[in-house]
Design an enzyme around this catalytic site. Structure first.
Site: not given
Length: 313
Positions: A12, A175
């Site tokens: 990422i 989330h």
């Protein structure tokens, strides 16, 4: 704009760096990680890509001390992904990592005037917990949650048989299991759309099961490309002050009936972080969903000690 990516050797972090090469704005990108050979590998590769970049001037390796004078610190460091059914299983371990990585900024006090963009999961409890250490104002602490809205848009696109780029839809709340889809605000090519029960079910099934299905592949990787591109878009919005409305997890102080907990809401961003939280009129059931999401995050945060020094060596 100086952007320091802690966890820059990972998928990422390196993806975010790569995507910043074509983002609007001008960037000095600094990769920080405990794996120096991987940092060197990425920087050797990316410095050649600078010849094709539109904006970035410098990509280099660095140390945690580089973060003190950064405009944006991206924190993507985390424990290795393993088979699981919920991001919450990483809470205690990742809290220790977040505390360690942010310690130089906390100790720097007023010398650090940048924004922390937190990618480490579970992001809402960790953002809430970090804010409660009382050294970073809420507008300079942002949790990355754009992927939830992107997955909802993909699910709706599949249900309607249209391209995902034509769909605008928002996932607020947690989330995780406490996410709140805003079916009251779905548009396709700018026109409001009312989904049928079957279409909502199909869209929700896609969004709700994406994480567990992906982790079950046991590929050892996470949402590298989506999160990297999404992170670059958030930084671009900060760098340019574009006034674009984006979903992000921020600590709320009464917005949507939530106090002291970080949840995904629509925000506008600028060089110093969140410039405005949009206050949308939500139907009762969507507003109730925000309250339930806040309660879930509060429960998770209660499992962590208030004093971060207990988490560090």
């Amino acid at each position: 704009m100086k952007v320091v990516i802690i966890g820059g050797a990972g998928g990422i972090g390196s993806s975010a760096a790569f995507n910043l090469l074509s983002a609007q704005g001008t960037y000095e990108i600094v990769l920080v990680d405990t794996r120096p050979n991987m940092i060197t590998s990425h920087t050797m590769d990316l410095e050649n890509a600078l010849g094709l970049a539109t904006t970035a001037d410098v990509v280099r390796g660095g140390t945690p001390e580089d973060a003190v004078d950064a405009d944006v610190v991206v924190l993507s460091a985390a424990v290795p992904l393993r088979l699981n059914s919920s991001r919450s299983v990483f809470l205690a371990d990742n809290a220790r990592i977040v505390a360690d990585c942010l310690r130089p900024l906390r100790e720097a006090g007023d010398a650090f005037g940048g924004v922390v963009l937190l990618l480490t999961n579970p992001v809402d409890p960790l953002t809430t917990w970090t804010h409660r250490q009382d050294w970073l104002p809420r507008h300079r602490l942002i949790g990355y949650t754009l992927n939830d809205s992107l997955r909802l848009r993909t699910g709706i696109a599949l249900a309607l048989g249209v391209p995902a780029k034509d769909v605008d839809a928002w996932m607020l709340g947690e989330h995780g299991e406490g996410q709140v889809p805003l079916y009251s605000r779905v548009t396709v090519r700018g026109e409001p759309v009312e989904l049928t029960t079957e279409q909502r079910h199909k869209a929700e099934e896609y969004a709700d099961t994406w994480y567990t299905k992906h982790v079950a592949l046991d590929s050892g990787r996470t949402s590298t490309w989506t999160t990297g591109l999404g992170t670059a878009r958030l930084i671009e919005a900060m760098a340019t002050g574009s006034d674009t409305v984006l979903p992000a997890s921020v600590v709320l102080e009464g917005e949507y009936g939530v106090h002291g907990v970080s949840l995904t809401v629509p925000v506008r961003l600028g060089p110093k972080g969140v410039t405005h939280i949009e206050r949308w009129d939500l139907p009762g059931h969507e507003l109730d969903g925000m309250g339930k999401a806040a309660a879930r995050v509060e429960t998770a945060v209660s499992e962590l000690p208030v004093d971060t020094t207990r988490h560090t060596s």
